[in-house]
Write a protein that holds these residues in place. Structure first.
Motif, PDB file in Angstrom:
ATOM      1  N   LYS A  13      37.102  26.596  49.021  1.00 51.42           N
ATOM      2  CA  LYS A  13      38.562  26.443  49.145  1.00 51.42           C
ATOM      3  C   LYS A  13      38.880  25.593  50.389  1.00 51.42           C
ATOM      4  O   LYS A  13      38.092  24.719  50.747  1.00 51.42           O
ATOM      5  N   GLU A 167      38.315  33.855  35.627  1.00 46.94           N
ATOM      6  CA  GLU A 167      38.670  34.408  36.934  1.00 46.94           C
ATOM      7  C   GLU A 167      39.999  35.146  36.815  1.00 46.94           C
ATOM      8  O   GLU A 167      41.071  34.507  36.885  1.00 46.94           O
ATOM      9  N   GLY A 173      39.846  37.157  45.639  1.00 43.21           N
ATOM     10  CA  GLY A 173      40.097  37.395  47.059  1.00 43.21           C
ATOM     11  C   GLY A 173      40.685  38.759  47.376  1.00 43.21           C
ATOM     12  O   GLY A 173      41.133  39.003  48.493  1.00 43.21           O
ATOM     13  N   SER A 212      36.029  38.162  43.453  1.00 45.21           N
ATOM     14  CA  SER A 212      35.444  39.191  44.326  1.00 45.21           C
ATOM     15  C   SER A 212      33.991  39.520  43.989  1.00 45.21           C
ATOM     16  O   SER A 212      33.561  40.674  44.092  1.00 45.21           O
TER      17      SER A 212
HETATM   18  C1  PEP Z   1      37.617  31.887  43.617  1.00 44.21           C
HETATM   19  O1  PEP Z   1      38.535  31.505  44.338  1.00 44.21           O
HETATM   20  O2  PEP Z   1      37.209  31.137  42.738  1.00 44.21           O
HETATM   21  C2  PEP Z   1      37.059  33.208  43.844  1.00 44.21           C
HETATM   22  C3  PEP Z   1      36.360  33.738  42.891  1.00 44.21           C
HETATM   23  O3  PEP Z   1      37.320  33.817  45.072  1.00 44.21           O
HETATM   24  P1  PEP Z   1      36.705  35.211  45.622  1.00 44.21           P
HETATM   25  O4  PEP Z   1      35.238  35.243  45.268  1.00 44.21           O
HETATM   26  O5  PEP Z   1      36.941  35.160  47.086  1.00 44.21           O
HETATM   27  O6  PEP Z   1      37.451  36.311  44.925  1.00 44.21           O
END
Ligand code: PEP
Length: 249
Positions: A13, A167, A173, A212
């Motif tokens: 990110k 996702e 997050g 996560s």
């Molecule tokens: C993402 O932003 O693609 C993601 C999966 O973030 P996180 O692993 O921090 O939840």
């Protein structure tokens, strides 16, 4: 698809300046010392792609972008084209991430156009889909992701290397993750939508889970049927955490 080599992709990110290259170097060295079963990719901010690609050269670490414009060039201040990512050393690009959809108003049609641009530049797109908490609570998760797959995957993906990442927005997050039963249900639905859209070619691409993922839950998630890898945000920023996920694949 259990025969496919899983892909574990890290999404940095808007995190990381030059100092973060040490994490990429540590990851590359660890994978040289002990090769992984999975493909491994890091997707840093655009400003780091070229330096990171150089830092991991000769290792198993692949490099990706997080986003590209649908046009090849032009008056689009601040944007980056797919060809520019490829020129900087990227081989993949994340497209349609929920943060892009929510914060930049990207629609399925926008994502599909960017996928076309990525393919034209020789990049492997990783196309993200996922429902919000409100949509899940309304029982709409499967319908939402199937519609996103139908709208975001152009037919030109047929025969090309690509991945889809499921996702759930509420898991990104937050430390929250769906149950493995929920992950399997949506991944099967995503697969069906890919096949409906692309025919047999829809069976050939991996479906990553993202949201996560961490070393402590990676093994359970990665062995779930139809999970072909992971898209990892926060836990990809430190080589040690990311390796813990990679070694679980
Ligand atoms: C993402 O932003 O693609 C993601 C999966 O973030 P996180 O692993 O921090 O939840």
């Amino acid at each position: 698809m259990t025969h496919m080599r899983p892909l574990i992709a890290g999404n940095w990110k808007m995190n990381g300046t030059g100092a973060a290259l040490d994490e990429a170097k540590a990851l590359a060295a660890a994978l040289k010392a002990e090769p992984a079963a999975a493909r491994v990719a890091l997707c840093p901010p655009a400003t780091l792609i070229e330096r990171l690609a150089r830092a991991v050269e000769g290792s198993a670490v692949e490099v990706g972008g997080q986003e590209c414009h649908a046009e090849a060039s032009g008056a689009f201040t601040g944007d980056v084209s797919a060809a520019m990512l490829a020129d900087a050393g990227a081989g993949l690009v994340i497209l349609g991430h929920s943060e892009r959809r929510a914060l930049h108003g990207e629609t399925d049609a926008d994502v599909a156009a960017k996928v076309e641009a990525a393919l034209a530049a020789g990049l492997e797109p990783v196309i993200c889909v996922g429902e919000t908490l409100q949509q899940r609570e309304a029982g709409e998760a499967v319908a939402v992701v199937q519609a996103q797959v139908a709208g975001s995957l152009p037919k030109s993906l047929n025969g090309k290397d690509f991945a889809v990442a499921y996702e759930p927005v509420w898991a990104i997050g937050t430390g929250l993750t769906p149950t493995v039963e929920q992950i399997e249900e949506v991944h099967r639905a995503v697969r069906a939508a890919m096949v409906a859209r692309l025919g047999e070619a829809g069976r050939a691409a991996p479906i990553l889970y993202g949201g996560s993922v961490k070393p402590s839950n990676a093994a359970e998630i990665l062995k779930t049927p139809e999970v072909g890898g992971a898209l990892v945000g926060g836990a990809s920023l430190k080589a040690g955490d990311f390796l813990g996920i990679i070694r679980a694949a």
